[in-house]
Write a protein that holds these residues in place. Structure first.
Motif, PDB file in Angstrom:
ATOM      1  N   MET A 219       9.701  -3.224  -3.673  1.00 58.50           N
ATOM      2  CA  MET A 219       9.664  -3.722  -2.294  1.00 58.50           C
ATOM      3  C   MET A 219      10.530  -2.842  -1.398  1.00 58.50           C
ATOM      4  SD  MET A 219       7.705  -5.933  -1.468  1.00 58.50           S
ATOM      5  CE  MET A 219       7.336  -5.738   0.260  1.00 58.50           C
ATOM      6  N   HIS A 222       8.909   0.465  -0.784  1.00 57.20           N
ATOM      7  CA  HIS A 222       7.810   0.371   0.183  1.00 57.20           C
ATOM      8  C   HIS A 222       8.332   0.206   1.601  1.00 57.20           C
ATOM      9  CE1 HIS A 222       5.327  -1.005  -3.412  1.00 57.20           C
ATOM     10  NE2 HIS A 222       5.005   0.226  -3.128  1.00 57.20           N
ATOM     11  N   GLU A 223       9.390  -0.596   1.718  1.00 57.64           N
ATOM     12  CA  GLU A 223       9.966  -0.805   3.048  1.00 57.64           C
ATOM     13  C   GLU A 223      10.542   0.493   3.588  1.00 57.64           C
ATOM     14  OE1 GLU A 223       9.749  -3.496   5.005  1.00 57.64           O
ATOM     15  OE2 GLU A 223       8.422  -4.206   3.419  1.00 57.64           O
ATOM     16  N   ARG A 225       9.384   3.387   2.970  1.00 61.85           N
ATOM     17  CA  ARG A 225       8.298   4.308   3.299  1.00 61.85           C
ATOM     18  C   ARG A 225       7.814   4.159   4.735  1.00 61.85           C
ATOM     19  NH1 ARG A 225       3.981   4.602  -1.631  1.00 61.85           N
ATOM     20  NH2 ARG A 225       4.735   6.520  -2.586  1.00 61.85           N
ATOM     21  N   LEU A 228      10.043   6.078   7.011  1.00 64.38           N
ATOM     22  CA  LEU A 228       9.912   7.480   6.619  1.00 64.38           C
ATOM     23  C   LEU A 228       8.612   8.081   7.138  1.00 64.38           C
ATOM     24  CD1 LEU A 228      11.232   7.685   2.966  1.00 64.38           C
ATOM     25  CD2 LEU A 228      11.920   9.114   4.892  1.00 64.38           C
ATOM     26  N   THR A 229       7.548   7.258   7.133  1.00 62.83           N
ATOM     27  CA  THR A 229       6.266   7.730   7.653  1.00 62.83           C
ATOM     28  C   THR A 229       6.439   8.105   9.120  1.00 62.83           C
ATOM     29  OG1 THR A 229       5.185   6.162   6.191  1.00 62.83           O
ATOM     30  CG2 THR A 229       3.829   7.125   7.920  1.00 62.83           C
ATOM     31  N   VAL A 265      11.457  11.209   0.812  1.00 64.80           N
ATOM     32  CA  VAL A 265      10.111  10.764   0.431  1.00 64.80           C
ATOM     33  C   VAL A 265       9.949  10.892  -1.087  1.00 64.80           C
ATOM     34  CG1 VAL A 265       7.644  11.298   0.607  1.00 64.80           C
ATOM     35  CG2 VAL A 265       9.066  11.295   2.662  1.00 64.80           C
ATOM     36  N   ARG A 276       7.079   1.498 -11.667  1.00 65.34           N
ATOM     37  CA  ARG A 276       5.726   1.364 -12.234  1.00 65.34           C
ATOM     38  C   ARG A 276       5.753   1.559 -13.742  1.00 65.34           C
ATOM     39  NH1 ARG A 276       3.466   5.007  -7.960  1.00 65.34           N
ATOM     40  NH2 ARG A 276       2.944   3.589  -6.269  1.00 65.34           N
ATOM     41  N   ALA A 281       2.736  -0.411 -15.253  1.00 69.29           N
ATOM     42  CA  ALA A 281       1.629  -0.233 -14.307  1.00 69.29           C
ATOM     43  C   ALA A 281       1.282   1.232 -14.116  1.00 69.29           C
ATOM     44  CB  ALA A 281       1.984  -0.867 -12.957  1.00 69.29           C
ATOM     45  N   THR A 283      -0.358   4.442 -15.462  1.00 70.89           N
ATOM     46  CA  THR A 283      -1.345   4.777 -16.498  1.00 70.89           C
ATOM     47  C   THR A 283      -1.855   6.206 -16.310  1.00 70.89           C
ATOM     48  OG1 THR A 283      -2.994   3.768 -15.073  1.00 70.89           O
ATOM     49  CG2 THR A 283      -2.196   2.442 -16.908  1.00 70.89           C
ATOM     50  N   LYS A 285      -5.263   8.875 -16.797  1.00 69.70           N
ATOM     51  CA  LYS A 285      -6.705   9.003 -17.070  1.00 69.70           C
ATOM     52  C   LYS A 285      -6.920  10.407 -17.603  1.00 69.70           C
ATOM     53  CE  LYS A 285      -8.190   6.070 -13.276  1.00 69.70           C
ATOM     54  NZ  LYS A 285      -7.273   6.460 -12.191  1.00 69.70           N
ATOM     55  N   ARG A 331      -1.027  13.401 -12.910  1.00 69.22           N
ATOM     56  CA  ARG A 331       0.248  13.059 -13.533  1.00 69.22           C
ATOM     57  C   ARG A 331       0.914  14.278 -14.150  1.00 69.22           C
ATOM     58  NH1 ARG A 331       0.568   8.354 -11.022  1.00 69.22           N
ATOM     59  NH2 ARG A 331      -0.475   6.608 -12.022  1.00 69.22           N
TER      60      ARG A 331
ATOM     61  N   ILE B  19       3.824   3.855  13.940  1.00 68.36           N
ATOM     62  CA  ILE B  19       2.758   4.562  13.230  1.00 68.36           C
ATOM     63  C   ILE B  19       1.439   4.453  13.995  1.00 68.36           C
ATOM     64  CG2 ILE B  19       1.432   4.635  11.064  1.00 68.36           C
ATOM     65  CD1 ILE B  19       4.012   3.669   9.648  1.00 68.36           C
ATOM     66  N   TYR B  23      -0.671   7.722  15.388  1.00 65.87           N
ATOM     67  CA  TYR B  23      -2.028   8.028  14.922  1.00 65.87           C
ATOM     68  C   TYR B  23      -3.015   7.997  16.094  1.00 65.87           C
ATOM     69  CZ  TYR B  23      -0.657   7.615   9.947  1.00 65.87           C
ATOM     70  OH  TYR B  23      -0.082   7.802   8.722  1.00 65.87           O
ATOM     71  N   MET B  60      -1.290  -3.911   4.378  1.00 68.66           N
ATOM     72  CA  MET B  60      -0.331  -5.003   4.554  1.00 68.66           C
ATOM     73  C   MET B  60      -0.199  -5.345   6.031  1.00 68.66           C
ATOM     74  SD  MET B  60       2.738  -5.469   1.947  1.00 68.66           S
ATOM     75  CE  MET B  60       4.171  -4.919   2.766  1.00 68.66           C
ATOM     76  N   ASN B  89       1.186   2.021   2.275  1.00 63.61           N
ATOM     77  CA  ASN B  89       2.387   2.622   1.729  1.00 63.61           C
ATOM     78  C   ASN B  89       2.730   1.950   0.414  1.00 63.61           C
ATOM     79  OD1 ASN B  89       3.346   4.838   3.065  1.00 63.61           O
ATOM     80  ND2 ASN B  89       4.334   3.670   4.686  1.00 63.61           N
ATOM     81  N   LEU B  90       1.851   1.023   0.003  1.00 65.12           N
ATOM     82  CA  LEU B  90       2.092   0.291  -1.236  1.00 65.12           C
ATOM     83  C   LEU B  90       1.535   1.040  -2.433  1.00 65.12           C
ATOM     84  CD1 LEU B  90       1.264  -3.145   0.202  1.00 65.12           C
ATOM     85  CD2 LEU B  90       3.273  -2.768  -1.182  1.00 65.12           C
ATOM     86  N   GLU B  93      -2.284   0.149  -7.544  1.00 68.66           N
ATOM     87  CA  GLU B  93      -3.581   0.542  -8.082  1.00 68.66           C
ATOM     88  C   GLU B  93      -4.590  -0.600  -8.133  1.00 68.66           C
ATOM     89  OE1 GLU B  93      -3.280   2.862 -11.703  1.00 68.66           O
ATOM     90  OE2 GLU B  93      -1.696   4.068 -10.769  1.00 68.66           O
ATOM     91  N   LYS B 110       0.358   6.653   3.511  1.00 64.80           N
ATOM     92  CA  LYS B 110       0.775   7.116   4.834  1.00 64.80           C
ATOM     93  C   LYS B 110       1.926   8.114   4.778  1.00 64.80           C
ATOM     94  CE  LYS B 110       0.740   2.707   6.165  1.00 64.80           C
ATOM     95  NZ  LYS B 110       1.043   1.516   6.964  1.00 64.80           N
ATOM     96  N   VAL B 111       2.922   7.815   3.913  1.00 64.78           N
ATOM     97  CA  VAL B 111       4.124   8.638   3.909  1.00 64.78           C
ATOM     98  C   VAL B 111       3.836  10.067   3.428  1.00 64.78           C
ATOM     99  CG1 VAL B 111       5.030   8.158   1.585  1.00 64.78           C
ATOM    100  CG2 VAL B 111       6.623   8.470   3.481  1.00 64.78           C
ATOM    101  N   SER B 112       2.757  10.235   2.651  1.00 58.07           N
ATOM    102  CA  SER B 112       2.460  11.568   2.113  1.00 58.07           C
ATOM    103  C   SER B 112       1.597  12.401   3.070  1.00 58.07           C
ATOM    104  CB  SER B 112       1.727  11.460   0.783  1.00 58.07           C
ATOM    105  OG  SER B 112       2.270  10.453  -0.002  1.00 58.07           O
ATOM    106  N   TYR B 113       1.174  11.823   4.190  1.00 53.40           N
ATOM    107  CA  TYR B 113       0.281  12.548   5.098  1.00 53.40           C
ATOM    108  C   TYR B 113       0.957  12.789   6.440  1.00 53.40           C
ATOM    109  CZ  TYR B 113      -3.993  12.355   2.303  1.00 53.40           C
ATOM    110  OH  TYR B 113      -4.948  12.549   1.336  1.00 53.40           O
TER     111      TYR B 113
END
Lengths: 441, 134
Positions: A219, A222-223, A225, A228-229, A265, A276, A281, A283, A285, A331, B19, B23, B60, B89-90, B93, B110-113
């Motif tokens: 959490m 994410h907050e 981020r 940061l965005t 970031v 994760r 969570a 994984t 492929k 990965r 944001i 955008y 979200m 930003n979550l 998967e 979002k943060v990676s772009y």
């Protein structure tokens, strides 16, 4: 002198004492003697009977008192036994871990208070029931059979026969708990009809806390981020639109702000990856990858940074063809980038970073070798541990989070591969990882 | 500056002002029409009468979450053909997989772009609808 009884009979027979014929007197005398003898015998018998009965009485009395003693002893022993049993059951009920014992048919013979709490069953409901009817254990999503967690005694073995942590357990009405399980056996199990003894330590609370911690990390990440965005976004637009108007200093400042933002970031990304991984969570492929071409592309991304630091970055093409490997391209690039980034960061100017390969029967090994500071021997075993940072000179001015190598190890492990490091202090380090090769057919 | 059709409309649903504004500004600079919403409800209200060429949908949101909005858009004959790109930003998967099943075009973190990368992505979606991002 004739025996009185005989005399009375003779008087009766002859009418009076005087009429008894004198000539038969000696005969009567002999008969009378027999009477006397009979009397004596009777007396003797009577006396011995009397003695016997007295003895019997004594014996009886003795037996009675001994019986009473025995009864008392039995009573005492019974009390002792039940006290012993009470003590055992009190001790068992006092144990905070659930204790369940099963017989040789895996039927429950003992079930303590904690076992009641953790499963939701009452002891009366489970005694003599097969263990399978009472609890079900899962390792992640896979159910563990009672043959596995509750094996039958063999070869006079005594000790812990099965051990597993963090199992999910379902009890009454699918009541769910998390437990650490220890299964023990004793040598005489067969004699006492004792299969095994399960000890279940309830770790639901710990799991809950751990989950809360992970939720919190993800959490928080994410907050982080969101602002940061915005920082990253506005900064990049600002630089783009004002390009050419900056002084050298301003350009340097903006570059540094950009670098720091990217670090932040990356840090958040790493924290999320760790959370994760720990939640299961994360994984992979797997797909077939032309490994040499793939690594070449990743190495190319580091050429600019190496050039800026005056480092020689080389990729040695193997003399024989490398087999393709099974990997998750997204990965595994994190692993290669992470190792290259470390090598470039921790190698001083005019040094070199070399990537080379090795082919074994089943694996392709990638080595990333640098001529940097090297890693102190005492730090080597901890390199792939979460949040571990090498202290000393390496630490200065470096921007690591102590998560990169941990994440790399986890990713390589998910590929069924291996990762390790070798280093000569002051001379340089080589980080290597092996991935399973695709068998040519 | 751009070869994108001037008439193409982007619906942007994002509750974070900083944001959303950024955008919107960058997409409009690239010559696109942008209708921006700060909540799911206001967007759904608008979709009752309009459609967009591409929907940029935050996952979200404070009122209705992005997945639910996607579900409603895909359930309506009139709006189901609209292409939807999720912003998040979550990066969970399971949620993204669900979105894919519901018919989302793809997603980006979002943060990676950078904003220019977002504009490029939107333009590529508009000119080449079949090229789905991973």
């Amino acid at each position: 002198m004739l025996h009185k009884t005989l005399q009375r009979q003779l008087i009766k027979a002859f009418g009076s004492q005087q009429r008894i014929p004198k000539d038969l007197y000696s005969l009567f005398q002999t008969i009378s003697d027999t009477y006397f003898h009979a009397d004596e015998d009777r007396d003797l018998i009577e006396r011995s009977l009397e003695i016997s009965s007295r003895e019997l009485e004594n014996l009886n009395r003795k037996l009675q008192s001994e019986g009473e003693l025995i009864e008392k002893e039995v009573e005492k022993r019974t009390q002792e036994l039940s006290a012993e049993r009470n003590k055992l059951s009190i001790i068992l009920s006092g144990i905070v871990d659930a204790v369940i014992a099963v017989d040789l048919e895996r039927k429950i013979i003992l079930f303590n208070k904690a076992a009641e709490n953790v499963t939701g069953y009452k002891v009366a409901q489970v005694i003599d029931k097969p263990i399978d009817d009472v609890i079900k254990l899962f390792d992640n999503a896979t159910q563990i059979s009672s043959e596995t967690f509750c094996p039958m005694p063999q070869n006079n073995f005594e000790g812990i026969i099965y051990k597993k942590q963090g199992l999910k357990m379902l009890g009454l009405k699918q009541q769910q708990t998390y437990v650490d399980l220890l299964t023990g056996q004793i040598q005489e199990g067969h004699v006492f009809n004792l299969g095994c003894i399960l000890t279940l330590h309830n770790i639901s609370k710990e799991m809950q806390l751990e989950e809360m911690k992970l939720d919190f990390v993800s959490m928080a990440a994410h907050e982080l981020r969101t602002p940061l965005t915005a920082i990253n976004g506005y900064l990049s637009v600002f630089i783009e639109e004002s390009r050419g108007t900056f002084t050298e200093d301003q350009k340097m400042f903006l570059d540094r702000i950009t670098i720091a933002t990217h670090q932040l970031v990356a840090l958040v990304e790493n924290l999320l990856n760790v959370s994760r991984i720990e939640r299961g969570a994360f994984t992979v492929k797997l797909e077939k990858i032309d490994w040499l071409q793939y690594v070449k592309r990743v190495v190319e991304q580091f050429e600019e940074r190496a050039k800026q630091k005056h480092l020689t970055l080389t990729l040695n093409t193997p003399s024989t063809l490398l087999p393709p490997v099974m990997a998750d391209p997204l990965r595994i690039s994190e692993v290669v980038s992470n190792l290259l980034s470390n090598a470039v960061t921790y190698t001083p100017g005019s040094g070199s970073v070399t990537v080379w390969f090795e082919k074994t029967a089943n694996e392709v090994i990638t080595h990333i070798q640098d001529t940097g500071e090297g890693i102190p021997p005492e730090a080597l075993p901890h390199l792939f541990t979460k949040f571990f940072r090498v202290s000393g000179k390496l630490e200065q001015g470096s921007k690591g989070t102590g998560l990169g190598l941990y994440i790399s190890k986890e990713i390589v492990t998910m590929h069924n591969g291996r990762i390790w490091a070798e280093s000569t202090f002051k001379k340089g380090s080589t980080f290597s990882f092996a991935l399973p090769a695709v068998k040519s057919d | 500056m751009t070869n994108t059709d001037q008439n193409q409309v982007i619906a942007l649903i994002e509750d974070e002002d900083l944001i959303r504004d950024l955008y919107k500004r960058q997409l409009e600079k690239a010559g696109l029409s942008v209708v921006a919403f700060d909540s799911g409800q206001s967007a759904l209200e608008w979709f009752k009468k309009h459609t967009a060429d591409l929907v940029l949908l935050d996952v979200m949101l404070p009122d209705i979450n992005g997945i639910e909005i996607l579900r409603q858009l895909k359930a309506d004959e009139r709006t189901k053909k609209m292409r939807v790109l999720l912003l998040t930003n979550l990066g969970q998967e399971t949620i993204l997989k669900e979105a894919e099943c519901l018919g989302a075009e793809g997603h980006f973190i979002k943060v990676s772009y950078t904003p220019s990368q977002v504009v490029e992505l939107v333009q590529s979606k508009l000119t080449n609808g079949s090229n789905i991002t991973k």
